[in-house]
Motif scaffolding. Structure first.
Motif, short mmCIF file in Angstrom:
data_model
loop_
_atom_site.label_atom_id
_atom_site.label_comp_id
_atom_site.label_asym_id
_atom_site.label_seq_id
_atom_site.Cartn_x
_atom_site.Cartn_y
_atom_site.Cartn_z
N VAL A 150 -7.15 12.56 6.82
CA VAL A 150 -7.87 11.34 6.43
C VAL A 150 -8.31 10.58 7.68
CG1 VAL A 150 -7.69 9.14 5.24
CG2 VAL A 150 -6.63 11.15 4.25
N LEU A 151 -7.39 10.42 8.63
CA LEU A 151 -7.68 9.59 9.80
C LEU A 151 -8.77 10.19 10.68
CD1 LEU A 151 -4.27 8.35 11.19
CD2 LEU A 151 -6.14 6.96 10.37
N VAL B 3 -2.41 13.08 6.35
CA VAL B 3 -2.72 11.77 6.94
C VAL B 3 -3.68 11.95 8.12
CG1 VAL B 3 -1.75 9.72 8.00
CG2 VAL B 3 -0.51 10.86 6.18
N ASP C 25 0.45 9.92 -1.86
CA ASP C 25 -1.00 9.80 -1.65
C ASP C 25 -1.25 9.48 -0.17
OD1 ASP C 25 -3.62 9.10 -1.58
OD2 ASP C 25 -3.52 7.57 -3.14
N PRO C 26 -1.88 10.39 0.57
CA PRO C 26 -2.02 10.16 2.02
C PRO C 26 -3.03 9.07 2.38
CG PRO C 26 -3.08 12.21 1.38
CD PRO C 26 -2.42 11.69 0.15
N LEU C 27 -3.91 8.72 1.45
CA LEU C 27 -4.96 7.78 1.82
C LEU C 27 -4.42 6.42 2.25
CD1 LEU C 27 -8.33 7.96 1.44
CD2 LEU C 27 -7.69 5.86 0.30
N PRO C 28 -3.53 5.78 1.42
CA PRO C 28 -2.98 4.50 1.88
C PRO C 28 -2.21 4.64 3.20
CG PRO C 28 -2.56 4.79 -0.45
CD PRO C 28 -3.10 6.09 0.05
N HIS C 29 -1.58 5.80 3.42
CA HIS C 29 -0.87 5.99 4.69
C HIS C 29 -1.83 5.85 5.86
CE1 HIS C 29 2.82 8.33 2.94
NE2 HIS C 29 2.50 7.28 2.25
N ALA C 30 -2.99 6.48 5.74
CA ALA C 30 -3.97 6.39 6.82
C ALA C 30 -4.46 4.95 6.98
CB ALA C 30 -5.15 7.32 6.53
N LEU C 31 -4.67 4.25 5.85
CA LEU C 31 -5.12 2.86 5.94
C LEU C 31 -4.09 2.01 6.65
CD1 LEU C 31 -6.58 2.18 2.36
CD2 LEU C 31 -7.66 3.31 4.28
N VAL C 32 -2.81 2.23 6.34
CA VAL C 32 -1.77 1.41 6.96
C VAL C 32 -1.67 1.70 8.46
CG1 VAL C 32 0.71 0.99 7.03
CG2 VAL C 32 -0.47 1.04 4.86
N ILE D 192 3.90 6.72 9.29
CA ILE D 192 3.91 5.27 9.45
C ILE D 192 5.21 4.84 10.13
CG2 ILE D 192 3.52 3.09 8.27
CD1 ILE D 192 1.43 4.89 7.50
N LEU E 157 0.83 -1.22 0.00
CA LEU E 157 0.00 0.00 0.00
C LEU E 157 0.86 1.26 0.00
CD1 LEU E 157 -2.87 -1.08 2.37
CD2 LEU E 157 -3.17 -0.08 0.11
N ILE E 158 1.94 1.25 0.80
CA ILE E 158 2.78 2.45 0.87
C ILE E 158 3.54 2.64 -0.43
CG2 ILE E 158 4.68 3.54 2.12
CD1 ILE E 158 2.10 3.48 3.64
N ALA F 217 -5.59 10.89 -4.14
CA ALA F 217 -4.74 11.93 -3.57
C ALA F 217 -5.28 13.33 -3.90
CB ALA F 217 -3.33 11.77 -4.11
N TRP G 176 9.76 2.91 5.48
CA TRP G 176 8.68 3.92 5.44
C TRP G 176 9.26 5.32 5.26
CZ3 TRP G 176 5.85 0.41 4.23
CH2 TRP G 176 5.32 -0.58 5.04
N PHE H 205 -6.08 16.23 -1.18
CA PHE H 205 -5.37 17.51 -1.11
C PHE H 205 -6.32 18.68 -1.39
CE2 PHE H 205 -1.56 14.81 -1.56
CZ PHE H 205 -0.90 15.27 -0.44
N PHE I 269 -12.46 -0.78 2.61
CA PHE I 269 -11.54 -0.80 3.75
C PHE I 269 -12.32 -0.76 5.06
CE2 PHE I 269 -8.59 0.78 6.92
CZ PHE I 269 -7.54 -0.09 6.73
#
Lengths: 95, 485, 333
Positions: free
Chosen positions: C146-147, C143, A61-68, C56, A48-49, C127, C48, C131, B127
């Motif tokens: 999103v979270l 991040v 792309d920050p989305l996969p970062h949040a998923l991970v 991460i 994903l990263i 993305a 990472w 953004f 997800f």
């Protein structure tokens, strides 16, 4: 070059995932199985990263970062519960 | 009214949180939150029947960037089933757990499991589904281990680890789909997905992960020990709903995002695995020495029936056949959910009363526990698929569909499965109705026997006699091919 | 030129990563396998950083390698106490053909699918959407946006997963007994480290709004301080009273849910923050979540319930219970 990095790390992630998955099915010892599941999960996170990476200049792309991040916490939760079950099983053996 | 989507998840979750803090009030908190969640589920199904499918964009963000909740006829019916079984099993649980500490532990995990189930039925994001699957898997495993017995711990650990492997396979598919199609929202993906290596691999990974969780033959081996060793109300929800939640996802995925990937061979293969599960599960149930094990094996068979429907639903261009089969599938699933939870709850009463659940030694049960024995009989009627149960109509649709699609082998499977089911049900009732020389005094444990009886009655009478709404709720669901942009 | 350096660095990282993974899966000695796994986690944190995912990296080092490693080592210690029931190391590793072939086949199939996926993909994916909405999210770290905003519901459920694991562990049995009191060197080290970890954790929580960091990293560091104290012999009797402990555990998930529901009840929608308040609400939720995550991770490390978890042990707990009840009915809608 960007694609190469994506490709390289993504393929390593896929390899780790496959390795972990097959070790989890193949090994009988509980702790080993738990380790294998964690390696497989880490492989997916790497995939994903890698997908999120878009080169040294563009923000990833920050989305996969949040998923991970979510995935890491979920994996920890599952590992902690599994290890506690292993511990309890051992204690019932001792009784 | 769309707020009720959120409430059906948020109420059990709030209940779980509160009962961590106030364990002594857990009974009250738990009952209040499951009743509230039932009210929310009723509101959801009422609104869906009235206005059609509902979508709720959480945080106000468009689905894709944000996460949406969604309810259509299929998910609303399963949500209602879940809320209904949860209320009955919760009332039962207030009397089942005699030890205060164990009851407190049960409630928090139980309410978390219910939030996970409801969140899963309403999820519209892949997800998010992964997170709900993990929430479901962890809470189900923790509840399975609740008794602390060695067998229960072993079963729980195996259940947990296999569930994790299943979730990982699911997540791998999600990662591939995001890589290739740039979204996690199910309806967006339904429009974007086209046949190709990415889609096929993702479909294979996600489906096999879910097949582990739904315990389809030959991935079923973890289920009997887990369901047979969990506390009775937990077994009820695991068998009635948790395995079905994974099946629901298989159906949902193949009706929507993967619809364009389906091939006759693949769907036939799932049907054949279902057929083997019907025969194998019923045969094992016939051999089972313990009542709860019988119930667990019977679940394997019932899951098999659900997969038998797939060739009729996914590989047909005939819209009426498809709609009829989908209704039949739902009737089977709902009836089994009610009947199996009734059976497990009744089995718990028998076990607590007799101190064991060995079928061969159940003589005198009918004299001591008439209401519970009646529940066993009602559940049995529904499991065999005799009229007027909903399963009778479901099997009827299955046979009618198989005849129309010229899948003759299915007739044999349904016939053999029903005969075997009759065999294991009558064997159980034969022992339960046996006269004991010194019968124990007739007992009445209202809070445990009445909910079980209610579920049994609902399984045999309610769905069979009032089945029309099921079909009207399912009207217009995922037309053939699923590819209308 | 720099490309070559990067390429070499990539190659080195990947080879080391694969070697450690292989070691942790196949080492004959279980203890060594766990050590390799911890090394694998630490190296992953470097990967990472390499892939520009510092959020991460922090979480991986603290949770993936640190706390998971501590859990695994504690599990090994349990195993060594009952020598008859240790996980027997698998015999001299032989290449078991069936799983090896299966894993290779799986890797090749998925690898090809991945190649195809990269080819057909719009490289922007989501993305752009993230953004372009970042300004409305209340924070500038994408991040965190999103979270805690766009996919806040996932994070809420994730906190529920963490709570579930902890409650499952607490239902299983007693905690491991406290460790022996540490010697002067370790005790001194811990005395220095604990306040430092608390400070760094507070900093990570604060900075998370616009730079790498946030509730999970902060909570994990705080839990790390707790684990260190425990390893140095911190006894059960120093735990806070049961109700406070339980209140800490549910702090994050309850405040998060309460904020979401209150926003819905006032007519906005579940977790739909008013843009002007978003930054403040996110910081509030993250603060509570840090506390909750720290308490949960720390307690999970104990492997069972400590005496302080039970509400029935002390009368003082009960008096505080009454206080907390009054306090909490106000928070929950």
């Amino acid at each position: 070059m960007i694609l190469d990095t994506q490709l390289l790390y993504g393929l390593v992630g896929i390899f780790l995932f496959s390795l972990g998955l097959s070790s989890a099915f193949a090994s009988s010892a509980l702790l080993r199985r738990i380790l294998a599941i964690n390696v497989a999960g880490a492989g997916l996170f790497l995939l994903l990263i890698a997908v999120a990476y878009r080169g040294p200049e563009i923000n990833p792309d920050p989305l996969p970062h949040a998923l991970v991040l979510t995935g890491i916490v979920v994996a920890f939760s599952a590992t902690a519960l599994a290890l506690a079950l292993v511990k309890r099983l051992r204690e019932t053996d001792d009784d | 009214m769309t707020d009720s989507l959120v409430w059906s998840i948020a109420l059990p979750l709030s209940g779980a949180i509160l009962s961590v803090l106030l364990p002594r009030a857990a009974n009250g908190i738990g009952l209040a939150s499951v009743l509230g969640s039932l009210a929310a589920a009723l509101a959801v199904i009422w609104t869906v029947a009235d206005q059609g499918p509902l979508t709720y964009a959480i945080g106000g963000w468009t689905p894709g960037l944000g996460i949406a909740l969604r309810a259509d006829g299929l998910s609303a019916l399963l949500l209602l089933l879940s809320a209904l079984v949860a209320v009955a099993a919760s009332v039962y649980a207030t009397a089942y757990f005699r030890q205060a500490e164990q009851r407190q532990r049960f409630w928090t995990l139980w309410l978390l499991l219910l939030s996970a189930l409801h969140a899963l039925f309403l999820a519209a994001d892949l997800f998010n589904l992964y997170v709900t699957l993990e929430l479901l898997g962890l809470s189900a495993a923790a509840l399975t281990a609740l008794s602390g017995q060695r067998e229960a711990l072993e079963a729980a650990l195996r259940y947990l680890l296999l569930g994790l492997l299943g979730s990982l396979a699911f997540l791998a598919g999600v990662a591939l789909l995001y890589t290739g199609y740039g979204s996690l929202d199910i309806s967006t993906l339904t429009h974007r997905l086209s046949p190709g290596l990415t889609g096929w691999s993702a479909a294979a990974l996600m489906t096999s992960g879910l097949l582990i969780k739904t315990a389809l033959f030959p991935l079923h081996f973890w289920l009997p020990p887990a369901h047979a060793n969990a506390p009775a109300p937990v077994s009820a929800i695991l068998s009635a709903l948790v395995v079905k939640a994974a099946f629901y996802l298989v159906l949902r995925l193949w009706l929507e995002p993967f619809a364009s990937l389906s091939t006759p061979e693949l769907v036939q293969m799932l049907g054949v695995l279902g057929a083997i599960a019907v025969i194998w599960g019923s045969w094992q149930a016939l051999q089972a020495e313990r009542l709860k094990l019988l119930a667990a094996y019977s679940t394997l068979a019932q899951i098999g029936y659900l997969f038998l429907f797939l060739p009729l639903i996914l590989e047909t261009s005939d819209e009426t056949l498809r709609h009829a089969a989908l209704g039949g599938l739902l009737l089977m699933a709902l009836t089994h959910g009610l009947a199996k939870s009734a059976l497990f709850l009744a089995a718990g009463v028998v076990q607590q009363h007799a101190g064991h659940d060995r079928i061969a030694e159940l003589r005198g049960t009918a004299q001591a526990l008439p209401a519970t024995t009646f529940t066993l009989a009602l559940a049995g009627v529904a499991l065999i698929g005799l009229p007027p149960s909903g399963a009778f109509l479901g099997k009827w649709q299955l046979i009618a569909g198989a005849l129309q699609a010229e899948l003759w082998w299915m007739l044999g499977v349904v016939l053999a499965g029903s005969l075997l089911a009759a065999g294991y049900v009558f064997r159980l009732l034969g022992h339960a109705f046996g006269q004991a020389r010194y019968p124990a005094r007739s007992l009445s444990i209202g809070r445990q026997e009445i909910p079980a009886l209610g579920l049994g009655l609902a399984a045999t009478l309610l769905l069979g006699l009032f089945s029309a709404p099921v079909w009207s709720l399912l009207a217009g669901l995922a037309p053939a091919g699923g590819l209308n942009p | 030129m720099t490309d070559v350096v990067w390429g070499l660095l990539d190659l080195l990282l990947i080879l080391a990563l694969l070697a450690l993974a292989w070691g942790s899966l196949n080492s004959r000695n279980l203890q060594r396998a766990v050590i390799y796994f911890i090394g694998f986690g630490l190296l992953l944190a470097l990967v990472w950083v390499r892939l520009r995912a510092p959020d991460i990296a922090l979480a991986e080092a603290a949770i993936g390698a640190g706390l998971t490693g501590a859990l695994l080592l504690a599990a090994l210690r349990d195993a060594s106490h009952s020598p008859d029931h240790t996980d027997r190391p698998d015999r001299a590793w032989r290449l078991n053909p069936v799983p090896t072939l299966l894993s290779l086949g799986l890797a090749v199939a998925l690898g090809l699918a991945y190649l195809q996926a990269l080819e057909i993909a719009d490289p922007q994916r989501l993305a752009v959407a993230v953004f372009s909405h970042l300004e409305q999210s209340g924070v500038s770290n994408p991040v965190t946006a999103v979270l805690l905003n766009f996919r806040a519901y996932d994070t809420l459920l994730e906190l529920a997963v963490l709570l579930t694991a902890l409650l499952g562990i607490m239902a299983l049995g007693q905690a491991r007994p406290a460790y022996a009191q540490a010697g002067p060197v370790l005790a001194g080290l811990v005395q220095w480290l604990t306040p430092l970890l608390i400070l760094v954790s507070a900093y990570l929580l604060w900075i998370g709004a616009h730079a790498p960091g946030g509730a999970f990293q902060a909570g994990a560091l705080l839990a790390g301080a707790g684990v260190l104290l425990r390893l140095a012999g911190f006894p059960d009797s120093h735990f806070p009273a049961a109700l406070i402990l339980r209140g800490m555990v549910i702090a994050g998930v309850s405040l998060f849910l309460a904020v979401g529901l209150v926003l819905m009840l006032v007519g906005r929608g579940f977790l739909d923050y008013p843009p002007a308040w978003a930054g403040g609400l996110i910081l509030l939720i993250e603060t509570a979540a840090t506390l909750g995550i720290a308490a949960t991770l720390m307690l999970a490390f104990l492997g069972g319930r400590p005496a302080a978890w039970s509400l029935d042990t002390s009368t003082t707990g009960r008096i505080q219970a009454a206080d907390m009840v009054r306090h909490n009915t106000g928070d929950n809608p």
